[in-house]
Design a protein around this motif. Sequence first.
Motif, PDB file in Angstrom:
ATOM      1  N   PRO A 117       0.805  -1.215   0.000  1.00 40.63           N
ATOM      2  CA  PRO A 117       0.000   0.000   0.000  1.00 40.63           C
ATOM      3  C   PRO A 117       0.846   1.277   0.000  1.00 40.63           C
ATOM      4  N   ARG A 144       0.096   4.981   4.854  1.00 38.45           N
ATOM      5  CA  ARG A 144       0.297   4.326   6.136  1.00 38.45           C
ATOM      6  C   ARG A 144      -0.488   5.049   7.225  1.00 38.45           C
ATOM      7  N   ILE A 197       0.897   6.116  12.838  1.00 35.89           N
ATOM      8  CA  ILE A 197       1.317   5.533  14.110  1.00 35.89           C
ATOM      9  C   ILE A 197       2.751   5.051  13.936  1.00 35.89           C
ATOM     10  N   SER A 198       3.533   5.176  14.993  1.00 39.91           N
ATOM     11  CA  SER A 198       4.891   4.644  14.924  1.00 39.91           C
ATOM     12  C   SER A 198       5.233   4.099  16.304  1.00 39.91           C
ATOM     13  N   THR A 199       6.272   3.302  16.354  1.00 37.51           N
ATOM     14  CA  THR A 199       6.703   2.740  17.626  1.00 37.51           C
ATOM     15  C   THR A 199       6.919   3.857  18.648  1.00 37.51           C
ATOM     16  N   VAL A 226       3.690   5.146  20.054  1.00 40.02           N
ATOM     17  CA  VAL A 226       3.141   4.165  20.992  1.00 40.02           C
ATOM     18  C   VAL A 226       3.826   4.325  22.342  1.00 40.02           C
ATOM     19  N   LEU A 228      14.823  -3.982  20.899  1.00 33.29           N
ATOM     20  CA  LEU A 228      13.374  -3.820  21.010  1.00 33.29           C
ATOM     21  C   LEU A 228      12.620  -4.903  20.235  1.00 33.29           C
ATOM     22  N   GLY A 229      11.661  -5.498  20.891  1.00 35.39           N
ATOM     23  CA  GLY A 229      10.809  -6.467  20.213  1.00 35.39           C
ATOM     24  C   GLY A 229      11.370  -7.877  20.189  1.00 35.39           C
ATOM     25  N   GLN A 230      12.620  -8.041  20.577  1.00 36.08           N
ATOM     26  CA  GLN A 230      13.244  -9.364  20.488  1.00 36.08           C
ATOM     27  C   GLN A 230      13.336 -10.056  21.843  1.00 36.08           C
ATOM     28  N   THR A 248      11.463   0.111  11.787  1.00 33.59           N
ATOM     29  CA  THR A 248      12.061  -0.218  13.088  1.00 33.59           C
ATOM     30  C   THR A 248      11.734  -1.673  13.413  1.00 33.59           C
ATOM     31  N   CYS A 304      10.061  -4.994  14.831  1.00 31.42           N
ATOM     32  CA  CYS A 304       8.690  -5.409  15.136  1.00 31.42           C
ATOM     33  C   CYS A 304       8.550  -5.508  16.647  1.00 31.42           C
ATOM     34  N   SER A 348       0.266  -3.794   6.455  1.00 31.46           N
ATOM     35  CA  SER A 348       1.297  -2.776   6.248  1.00 31.46           C
ATOM     36  C   SER A 348       0.782  -1.412   6.691  1.00 31.46           C
ATOM     37  N   PRO A 364       3.161  -0.101  13.124  1.00 31.47           N
ATOM     38  CA  PRO A 364       3.900   1.037  13.664  1.00 31.47           C
ATOM     39  C   PRO A 364       5.402   0.941  13.377  1.00 31.47           C
ATOM     40  N   LYS A 394       6.501   0.056  10.533  1.00 26.42           N
ATOM     41  CA  LYS A 394       6.600   0.331   9.089  1.00 26.42           C
ATOM     42  C   LYS A 394       7.282  -0.800   8.327  1.00 26.42           C
ATOM     43  N   LYS A 395       6.942  -2.015   8.695  1.00 23.40           N
ATOM     44  CA  LYS A 395       7.506  -3.176   8.007  1.00 23.40           C
ATOM     45  C   LYS A 395       6.854  -3.320   6.634  1.00 23.40           C
TER      46      LYS A 395
END
Lengths: 312, 445
Positions: A11, A14, A17-19, A22, A116-118, B363, B365, B411, B415, B417-418
């Motif tokens: 698409p 977007r 919103i971004s990390t 949040v 982050l996230g891992q 960034t 996930c 997508s 947040p 943006k992957k």
Amino acid sequence: MDMKLNVQSSPHIRDNISTRLVMLDVVIALIPASVWGVLRFGLNAALVIIVSVLACLISETIFNMIVKKPNTIDDLSAVVTGMILALNMPPEVPLFIPVVGAVFAIVIVKMLFGGLGQNFMNPALAGRCFCLISFAGPMSNYKSALSVDAYSSATPLVLLKQGSEVNLFDMIFGYTPGTIGEISAVCLLIGAVYLLVKKIIDLKIPMVYLISFTIFILIFSGKTTDVNYILGEIFGGGLIFGAFYMANDYTTSPITMLGEVVYAVFLGVMTGIFRLWGKSGECVSYVILMGNILVPLIESITIPIAFGKEGK
Amino acid sequence: MYTFRHGVHPNERKELAKDKPIRVIKAGKTLVYPLQQHIGAKAKATVKVGDRVLVGQIIGEADGMISANVLSSVSGIVKAIEDRLVVGGQKVESIIVENDDKYDAIEGFGVERDLNSMSKEEIIKAVKDAGIVGLGGASFPTHVKLQPKDPDKIDYVLVNGAECEPYLTSDYRLMLEETEMLIKGLRSMLRVFPKARGIICVEDNKRDAYDKIKAALAGVDNIETALMKTKYPQGGERQLIYAITGRKINVSKLPADAGVVVDNVDTVVSIGYAVCKSTPLLRRIMTLSGDAYNETANLNVRFGISYKEVIEAVGGFKTEPEKMISGGPMMGLPVFSLDMPVSRNSSALLAFAKDPLTGLRETNCINCGRCVKACPINLVPTKMYKAAKAGNFEEYIKLNGQECITCGSCSFVCPAKKPLTPYFSYMKFAVRGYLNSKKEKEAKK
């Protein structure tokens, strides 16, 4: 016309919103509880929060420098970790303890696993539990310079264990001893409502956690009709804080919708078991960490059935 | 109100073009007709360089079971038959016609026909001759849809008036301006499927179109209207069928397997024209919208006109665009050259002064689950993405990745943006290849 046009796969738009946004919202949501903690407990509480946040930011920066990666503190996740860690500390804790907790949370639990996230555990909670084990004395001393009321250092959960009555008003509005951030259910819930309105969190994990815990103690505590006891258990300790801010941490909670329910029921039941038969009343942190470890397993057995694939 | 589970709510931005009535634009000197403007086999050229062609003349003949005719939208001389660039980026054999501005039409063009006197076979033939394909985007030949394996099983004919893509307003304009022909088109389809109920399905952000259709349907007994919640991708075939009928189909099934035929508004209007007015499909309605244009518009554009001429028709650009999209912003194709012909899938041409994707940083996930809650197919996009990145086809298949409709919802909400959807679009083909080579290996054993 000689134009240069950008070409990407769809698409082409977007969501806004971004990390970072949040994380910023979580920081905002934690402000009422932080402010209340400082008002209630005084200067050292403020210092704990500041030191913890700074220690998180600095250790993440240094780690990134050492491994030669771009710095990632601008995603604000380290600020969230620092705040949650600080709000889980007793008010008069010596300031080196939040530093140790922050370094453990950021370096060991988060960055070494890929950032982050891992991470597979909530960094702030792992940092807190690391400190609880390492510095048992100062970490469970809830005496406060400013609190001069009758309860002095006995937390509501201790009172409940002794079979005493608790003052529900004090617990809900935050006049009891406890960690910096957990004492006022009202402040925590104000932040939670903010996160709900901004659609950062949803109610599934917190509510299923609280409801399954309530049902568990209603059945097994033998005090089913004792309203003071039941409400005391719900508003006591870190349950509200844990349910709305830690159990539903994105990274360390299941991503599948059924998985969220399974995980939250597990947390509710385990919290009930520890509260009723454990020695220490404080168990939410440990229970959430246990739940975190089960998340990959829970996710792998709760992959939803794809649309149109039912019954096959 | 009807709807499906999950989905997203992108900013609609339909106000930019929704009040612009459809206007016809003039064709230029040269028109380009790619012989592949549909799903299926390429059409076969039936004219030679130097031939004179008429408006509505078949210049490319459907070749095979699933294929569609290509027709000339002007009269003139065939100048060349050569490969030309199309929006997808491929070069496709195309017939180039020089317009003589006379617009001489084939015999019988525009003759009114009485639907009630036409047989099922005549209707299907009219649709096939008219070169009608699905104008919603997939360009599936419509006459094939009208001949399912088991026609008696069809109990719903749905007109897809969801138009759930942001910015797009062409179907909305058609529903308002061609209400009559829309109903005639649907009645033609219902003559092919006499046991079916016809339902015109409209999203509730197009209430006035819905009301107009409803009023026009007073006294018609086998056609109804349905109001659907405004949500993306409400117009996705599987979502629409589920919302209206409660039936679910997956990637291995056709709507006909669930007893449903679905066609988009412009397609049904075109059926109406082909059947009741002997007018083949020579044009499509296009929305021109976005902040880079001098003027937004809904245009009636003859096939073969170049994008450049279409843009000139609305007075060109206000600012030079950084991004142009053929179709909607959620599923449309990026445009990299304006020297391309308007073809059957050109539902819109959007132009943005600033690329909405510029400056977005990918960034890590954070496992937030927004993609899971957005996915209309109930998939776990972040896990599919990780499997796709790792080249783990087995895991990807196990996660039902092949069910993905590449709607872009995951997508859109991510947040971090992957690039989730781009990976899934790629995996659709990669997994197919993987499965084929696996089958071959097993056959050898």
